[in-house]
Motif scaffolding. Structure first.
Motif, PDB file in Angstrom:
ATOM      1  N   GLN A 136      -1.171  62.616  25.108  1.00  0.00           N
ATOM      2  CA  GLN A 136      -1.739  63.959  25.257  1.00  0.00           C
ATOM      3  C   GLN A 136      -1.813  64.368  26.724  1.00  0.00           C
ATOM      4  N   ARG A 139       1.440  65.774  28.422  1.00  0.00           N
ATOM      5  CA  ARG A 139       1.723  67.194  28.198  1.00  0.00           C
ATOM      6  C   ARG A 139       1.020  68.067  29.230  1.00  0.00           C
ATOM      7  N   SER A 211       5.963  74.216  30.329  1.00  0.00           N
ATOM      8  CA  SER A 211       4.539  74.518  30.149  1.00  0.00           C
ATOM      9  C   SER A 211       4.333  75.572  29.075  1.00  0.00           C
ATOM     10  N   TRP A 214       5.067  74.114  25.537  1.00  0.00           N
ATOM     11  CA  TRP A 214       3.995  73.255  25.067  1.00  0.00           C
ATOM     12  C   TRP A 214       2.739  74.049  24.743  1.00  0.00           C
TER      13      TRP A 214
END
Length: 219
Positions: A136, A139, A211, A214
């Protein structure tokens, strides 16, 4: 125009290309090593072991607050290392500290409740970090790590002035010594600036799109 064409010969362009490849080589190796060491430092600083936390904190704060130019100079002259390895080591030393804070920020952005949930399921701290926290956190911090790559590429231009390493900017500087017309020197500077811009703009654009992708996937 004729004077400019004298600069943009095949031999000169190949010489600059050789410098560009060295710049990319140093940048890539440095960012990979820095990511590994930066992750270790971030975990150490976030950990419960007071000694490891202190060591990581001292390293990060000291290295980040000393100019990279000084690290290049110190590693090359004090340790008597050849130019290319000295460049890689100095950038790894400096960038590891910067990435450690980026990675630590990514780790701290994860809800602590997930660690508690992992412990309740019988996971060890290492398993929680590997299977729950890091996937996590990556990301959240990967775009910033990619942006740091841009910084490393630009800062490799320092290597010629300190240790005479013929990376992209150094190669251009050597060529500039052969020409005396203002437009010729300007053409070389413009060419090098364009190369830096195209590479770094491509990396920055990739980081922004990553970015956004995601962020949309998380919605």
């Amino acid at each position: 125009m004729e004077n400019i064409l004298k600069v943009l010969t095949t031999n000169n362009l190949l010489f600059i290309l050789k410098g560009l490849l060295l710049t990319l080589q140093i940048s890539f190796i440095s960012i990979v090593l820095s990511t590994i060491f930066g992750t270790i430092l971030a975990v150490m600083r976030n950990g419960k072991n007071k000694l490891l936390k202190l060591i990581a904190s001292i390293y990060i704060e000291f290295v980040r607050n000393v100019p990279n130019l000084l690290w290049i100079f110190t590693i090359f002259l004090v340790f008597q290392i050849k130019s290319t390895p000295a460049g890689i080591i100095s950038f790894t030393v400096f960038t590891s500290a910067a990435l450690a804070e980026i990675i630590r920020g990514g780790l701290n952005a994860i809800d602590p409740g997930q660690t508690e949930a992992g412990l309740s399921q019988g996971f060890t701290q290492f398993q929680i970090l590997r299977y729950i926290i890091l996937p996590q956190a990556i990301r959240k911090m990967l775009p910033a790590i990619i942006s740091q790559f841009v910084t490393v590429i630009k800062d490799t231009s320092l290597l010629y002035s300190v240790i005479a390493l013929q990376e992209l900017f150094g190669s251009a500087q050597i060529l500039m010594g052969r020409y005396f017309e203002a437009e010729q020197v300007f053409a070389l500077y413009l060419l090098v600036a364009a190369i830096y811009f195209l590479i770094n703009f491509a990396i920055s654009s990739f980081s922004r799109k990553l970015s956004q992708r995601w962020a949309q996937a998380a919605e």
